[in-house]
Design an enzyme around this catalytic site. Structure first.
Site, PDB file in Angstrom:
ATOM      1  N   LYS A 193       0.892  -1.290   0.152  1.00  0.00           N
ATOM      2  CA  LYS A 193       0.020  -0.055   0.062  1.00  0.00           C
ATOM      3  C   LYS A 193       0.881   1.451  -0.017  1.00  0.00           C
ATOM      4  CE  LYS A 193      -1.506   2.032   3.828  1.00  0.00           C
ATOM      5  NZ  LYS A 193      -2.318   2.387   4.951  1.00  0.00           N
ATOM      6  N   ARG A 226     -10.454   1.126   7.206  1.00  0.00           N
ATOM      7  CA  ARG A 226      -9.884   0.297   8.218  1.00  0.00           C
ATOM      8  C   ARG A 226      -9.525   0.790   9.610  1.00  0.00           C
ATOM      9  NH1 ARG A 226      -4.464   1.932   9.138  1.00  0.00           N
ATOM     10  NH2 ARG A 226      -2.747   1.161   7.815  1.00  0.00           N
ATOM     11  N   GLN A 237     -11.683  11.344   8.595  1.00  0.00           N
ATOM     12  CA  GLN A 237     -11.520  10.317   9.502  1.00  0.00           C
ATOM     13  C   GLN A 237     -12.329  10.494  10.884  1.00  0.00           C
ATOM     14  OE1 GLN A 237     -10.732   6.708  11.077  1.00  0.00           O
ATOM     15  NE2 GLN A 237      -9.969   7.482   9.109  1.00  0.00           N
ATOM     16  N   GLY A 290      -4.336   9.864  15.228  1.00  0.00           N
ATOM     17  CA  GLY A 290      -3.748  10.889  14.344  1.00  0.00           C
ATOM     18  C   GLY A 290      -2.227  10.631  14.107  1.00  0.00           C
ATOM     19  N   ALA A 291      -1.331  10.292  15.164  1.00  0.00           N
ATOM     20  CA  ALA A 291      -0.081  10.109  15.217  1.00  0.00           C
ATOM     21  C   ALA A 291       0.448   8.984  14.644  1.00  0.00           C
ATOM     22  CB  ALA A 291       0.451  10.480  16.805  1.00  0.00           C
ATOM     23  N   ASP A 292       0.423   9.155  13.409  1.00  0.00           N
ATOM     24  CA  ASP A 292       0.799   7.767  12.548  1.00  0.00           C
ATOM     25  C   ASP A 292       2.063   7.928  11.838  1.00  0.00           C
ATOM     26  OD1 ASP A 292       0.132   9.582  10.606  1.00  0.00           O
ATOM     27  OD2 ASP A 292      -1.125   8.553   9.526  1.00  0.00           O
ATOM     28  N   LYS A 342       4.237  13.391  14.847  1.00  0.00           N
ATOM     29  CA  LYS A 342       2.865  13.836  15.063  1.00  0.00           C
ATOM     30  C   LYS A 342       2.548  13.632  16.647  1.00  0.00           C
ATOM     31  CE  LYS A 342       1.125  12.929  10.469  1.00  0.00           C
ATOM     32  NZ  LYS A 342       0.360  12.176   9.774  1.00  0.00           N
TER      33      LYS A 342
END
Length: 316
Positions: free
Chosen positions: A67, A111, A139, A222-224, A228
């Site tokens: 991906k 997902r 999101q 959010g902190a991906d 972040k």
């Protein structure tokens, strides 16, 4: 190789079936039955954007997935969506490409929202008195929508950065049947809700420890990526139950990593979501505990959701 568009994917996939497949994927990952290469991250500071490349194979599955996911946060001002991307499904027996899923980031959003639903089912207090959402984007909308089967609570307080974004979110949430309070104060969200979902690309803490009510569950999505952050490290360290989608990944980036690197949190306190779902680790024990799920996004989710989408679109 078949090519499927976002519209075809959205019309074909069964979210309830996908959620169950994701539960099984999290469990398989925590049991060591998923091959997940390191994530590739790109940062485009001049464009306020980032990109990640994730791939995974669930042992025994006949497919694996690669991906590419992008987030360019100045895009809305240009009339473009913040998130985009695509997934490729390949045969695990021959290596042949089977499908290109031109989902434009939609499957990643789905997902992630379903993972939020799974975490809330496992960790939310028995009585949700108010839902809190940080963020107003796609999101933030999906998280609220997919919380609806988890709790009958229809009171939501939403934080955003602009009055217009909050007005748009209010209209969306009211359309789902929610009573909506909008605010420019993250503290107001925390004091009004005991089930909070954070969905922003913030690079500074938005929620503080002293604002959080006893018994609150927080799902942080959010902190991906590196840099972040939505929660102050003191809040993370003070939680009674700390659940990671991947301990290794959340120790490197995500909300848990900030507390670990600050010396406020011992990694031994962390448990993985897959172990909680399998009953091999303890989650919430009572309604006074503060629980936190740090969902940084694990590639097994992409492998699972892509396989569901491919099979649904291909009529398999």
């Amino acid at each position: 190789m078949k090519v499927f568009t976002q519209q075809q994917i959205a019309a074909s996939i069964n979210a309830e079936f996908a959620a169950q497949a994701l539960r099984e994927g999290f469990t398989a990952y925590s049991q060591g039955n998923v091959k997940v290469p390191p994530v590739q991250h790109f940062a485009f500071e001049q464009a306020n954007g980032d990109c990640c490349v994730k791939s995974a194979w669930v042992e025994g599955s006949d497919t694996f997935t690669v991906k590419v996911s992008t987030g360019f946060y100045a895009n809305p001002a240009k009339g473009l969506p913040s998130n985009s991307g695509l997934m490729m499904v390949l045969c695990a027996n021959t290596g042949q490409p089977l499908a290109l899923l031109q989902d434009e980031g939609w499957l990643t959003s789905l997902r992630t929202a379903l993972a939020g639903q799974i975490a809330a089912r496992a960790l939310a207090p028995s009585l949700v008195q108010g839902i809190g959402i940080l963020g107003t984007g796609s999101q933030a909308r999906l998280q609220l929508e997919y919380l609806m089967p988890v709790t009958p609570c229809r009171q939501v307080t939403v934080w955003g950065r602009t009055a217009q974004a909050l007005a748009d979110y209010r209209q969306f949430a009211q359309g789902l049947g929610f009573t909506v309070t909008t605010t420019l104060s993250a503290e107001q969200v925390a004091r009004a809700a005991n089930l909070i979902v954070t969905t922003t690309p913030s690079r500074e803490a938005l929620l503080r420890r002293e604002w959080i009510r006893p018994g609150t569950h927080i799902t942080a999505v959010g902190a991906d990526a590196h840099g972040k952050q939505e929660l102050e490290p003191e809040l993370v360290a003070a939680a009674d139950v700390l659940v990671a989608d991947s301990i290794a990944q959340c120790s490197e980036f995500g909300e848990l990593s900030h507390a670990v690197k600050a010396g406020l949190l011992q990694p031994e306190r962390l448990v993985e979501l897959g172990h909680v779902l399998a009953g091999n680790a303890e989650g919430r024990r009572n309604d006074e505990q503060i629980t936190l799920a740090d969902l940084t996004g694990v590639a097994v989710q992409d492998a699972v959701i892509a396989r569901c989408a491919f099979r649904a679109c291909a009529g398999l």
